[in-house]
Design a protein around this motif. Structure first.
Motif, PDB file in Angstrom:
ATOM      1  N   ILE A  66      -0.222 -25.754  43.073  1.00 44.27           N
ATOM      2  CA  ILE A  66       0.552 -26.051  41.862  1.00 44.27           C
ATOM      3  C   ILE A  66       0.464 -27.540  41.527  1.00 44.27           C
ATOM      4  O   ILE A  66       0.284 -27.928  40.369  1.00 44.27           O
ATOM      5  N   ALA A  67       0.562 -28.384  42.553  1.00 41.36           N
ATOM      6  CA  ALA A  67       0.506 -29.829  42.335  1.00 41.36           C
ATOM      7  C   ALA A  67      -0.862 -30.273  41.828  1.00 41.36           C
ATOM      8  O   ALA A  67      -0.972 -31.334  41.200  1.00 41.36           O
ATOM      9  N   SER A  68      -1.884 -29.464  42.083  1.00 42.12           N
ATOM     10  CA  SER A  68      -3.249 -29.825  41.699  1.00 42.12           C
ATOM     11  C   SER A  68      -3.699 -29.166  40.406  1.00 42.12           C
ATOM     12  O   SER A  68      -4.900 -29.130  40.110  1.00 42.12           O
ATOM     13  N   GLY A  69      -2.747 -28.624  39.644  1.00 38.86           N
ATOM     14  CA  GLY A  69      -3.075 -28.091  38.333  1.00 38.86           C
ATOM     15  C   GLY A  69      -3.051 -26.585  38.210  1.00 38.86           C
ATOM     16  O   GLY A  69      -3.345 -26.044  37.139  1.00 38.86           O
ATOM     17  N   GLY A  70      -2.710 -25.879  39.288  1.00 41.47           N
ATOM     18  CA  GLY A  70      -2.610 -24.431  39.216  1.00 41.47           C
ATOM     19  C   GLY A  70      -1.343 -23.984  38.498  1.00 41.47           C
ATOM     20  O   GLY A  70      -0.367 -24.730  38.413  1.00 41.47           O
ATOM     21  N   THR A  71      -1.359 -22.760  37.988  1.00 37.06           N
ATOM     22  CA  THR A  71      -0.205 -22.189  37.291  1.00 37.06           C
ATOM     23  C   THR A  71       0.362 -21.038  38.118  1.00 37.06           C
ATOM     24  O   THR A  71      -0.387 -20.131  38.503  1.00 37.06           O
ATOM     25  N   PRO A  72       1.671 -21.042  38.413  1.00 37.89           N
ATOM     26  CA  PRO A  72       2.253 -19.943  39.200  1.00 37.89           C
ATOM     27  C   PRO A  72       2.048 -18.596  38.510  1.00 37.89           C
ATOM     28  O   PRO A  72       2.268 -18.471  37.315  1.00 37.89           O
ATOM     29  N   LEU A  73       1.601 -17.606  39.263  1.00 45.27           N
ATOM     30  CA  LEU A  73       1.446 -16.253  38.753  1.00 45.27           C
ATOM     31  C   LEU A  73       2.458 -15.330  39.418  1.00 45.27           C
ATOM     32  O   LEU A  73       3.125 -14.541  38.762  1.00 45.27           O
ATOM     33  N   LYS A  74       2.573 -15.445  40.752  1.00 45.57           N
ATOM     34  CA  LYS A  74       3.607 -14.756  41.516  1.00 45.57           C
ATOM     35  C   LYS A  74       4.070 -15.703  42.608  1.00 45.57           C
ATOM     36  O   LYS A  74       3.254 -16.213  43.370  1.00 45.57           O
ATOM     37  N   PRO A  75       5.385 -15.972  42.707  1.00 45.72           N
ATOM     38  CA  PRO A  75       5.861 -16.881  43.748  1.00 45.72           C
ATOM     39  C   PRO A  75       5.630 -16.301  45.141  1.00 45.72           C
ATOM     40  O   PRO A  75       5.592 -15.090  45.323  1.00 45.72           O
ATOM     41  N   ALA A  76       5.449 -17.175  46.109  1.00 43.62           N
ATOM     42  CA  ALA A  76       5.239 -16.732  47.486  1.00 43.62           C
ATOM     43  C   ALA A  76       6.510 -16.075  48.023  1.00 43.62           C
ATOM     44  O   ALA A  76       7.604 -16.626  47.909  1.00 43.62           O
ATOM     45  N   LYS A  77       6.359 -14.895  48.593  1.00 40.25           N
ATOM     46  CA  LYS A  77       7.494 -14.170  49.163  1.00 40.25           C
ATOM     47  C   LYS A  77       7.006 -13.123  50.155  1.00 40.25           C
ATOM     48  O   LYS A  77       5.816 -12.818  50.238  1.00 40.25           O
ATOM     49  N   LYS A  78       7.956 -12.547  50.908  1.00 37.64           N
ATOM     50  CA  LYS A  78       7.623 -11.506  51.870  1.00 37.64           C
ATOM     51  C   LYS A  78       7.299 -10.203  51.144  1.00 37.64           C
ATOM     52  O   LYS A  78       7.851  -9.912  50.086  1.00 37.64           O
TER      53      LYS A  78
END
Length: 202
Positions: A66-78
């Motif tokens: 994300i810090a390098s220019g990526g866009t969140p698609l699905k947040p990290a989770k279990k």
């Protein structure tokens, strides 16, 4: 045995893509970038996965993406299968950052164990046979739904999934057209697979 040594991502904005992949896989990593204006829309028929050893490493990689220019698609989770999240790279590649474990066993590190290229095939069975004929070895196979080819840790692993199922996993529509905007570098190229993915000599 045929191995995948590199992936070449094609994009009009090489600077943004290079910054993104360098942050995740390093300047000498197996993912390279080259310029292309080839028309492409919607789902490009593949995902890249960074497989880490524990959830904290997934979080470190996800935050770096994300810090390098990526866009969140699905947040990290279990999930049922472990822990992970999805990011869209600046060039449009869908990146899955995941681990099969749900517990941490050591200090967090921004590192991964392997890269997996998962292709959404129109006919998994036909693509499986094509790749076997081109020197890949099947590691796991679940009928015409999913295939995983064997790979050493230092090489990129290839998997096949149905296009619709892969898009669903990524949370996007399976519709898409035009260039895949990725080339696969191996010791077996050049050729084009049944789904239009170009393989080049590494």
């Amino acid at each position: 045995m045929t191995v995948i040594e590199s992936l070449i991502v094609e994009t009009p904005d090489t600077a943004a893509a290079e910054a993104f992949y360098t942050a995740l896989v390093g300047p000498d990593g197996p993912v390279a970038v080259r310029s292309s204006d080839a028309p492409s829309s919607g789902f490009r028929g593949f995902t890249l996965s960074l497989i880490a050893s524990q959830p904290d490493n997934v979080d470190a990689l996800y935050d770096a993406a994300i810090a390098s220019g990526g866009t969140p698609l699905k947040p990290a989770k279990k999930s049922l299968w472990g822990y992970g999240g999805l990011v869209t790279a600046p060039d449009g590649t869908i990146l899955n950052i995941a681990t099969s474990t749900k517990k941490n066993t050591g200090p967090a590190a921004r590192e991964f164990d392997k890269i997996v290229l998962l292709i959404g095939a129109e006919d998994v069975g036909a693509s499986k046979q094509f790749y076997v004929d081109h020197g890949l070895t099947v590691g796991k196979s679940f009928g015409r739904k999913y295939v995983e080819f064997t790979s050493e840790k230092e090489h990129i692993q290839l998997g096949l999934y149905t296009r619709r199922a892969l898009a669903k996993t990524a949370g996007v529509s399976p519709d898409g057209s035009g260039s895949h905007r990725i080339a696969i570098g191996s010791d077996a190229g050049p050729f084009t697979d049944p789904d239009g993915f170009a393989w080049e000599s590494a």
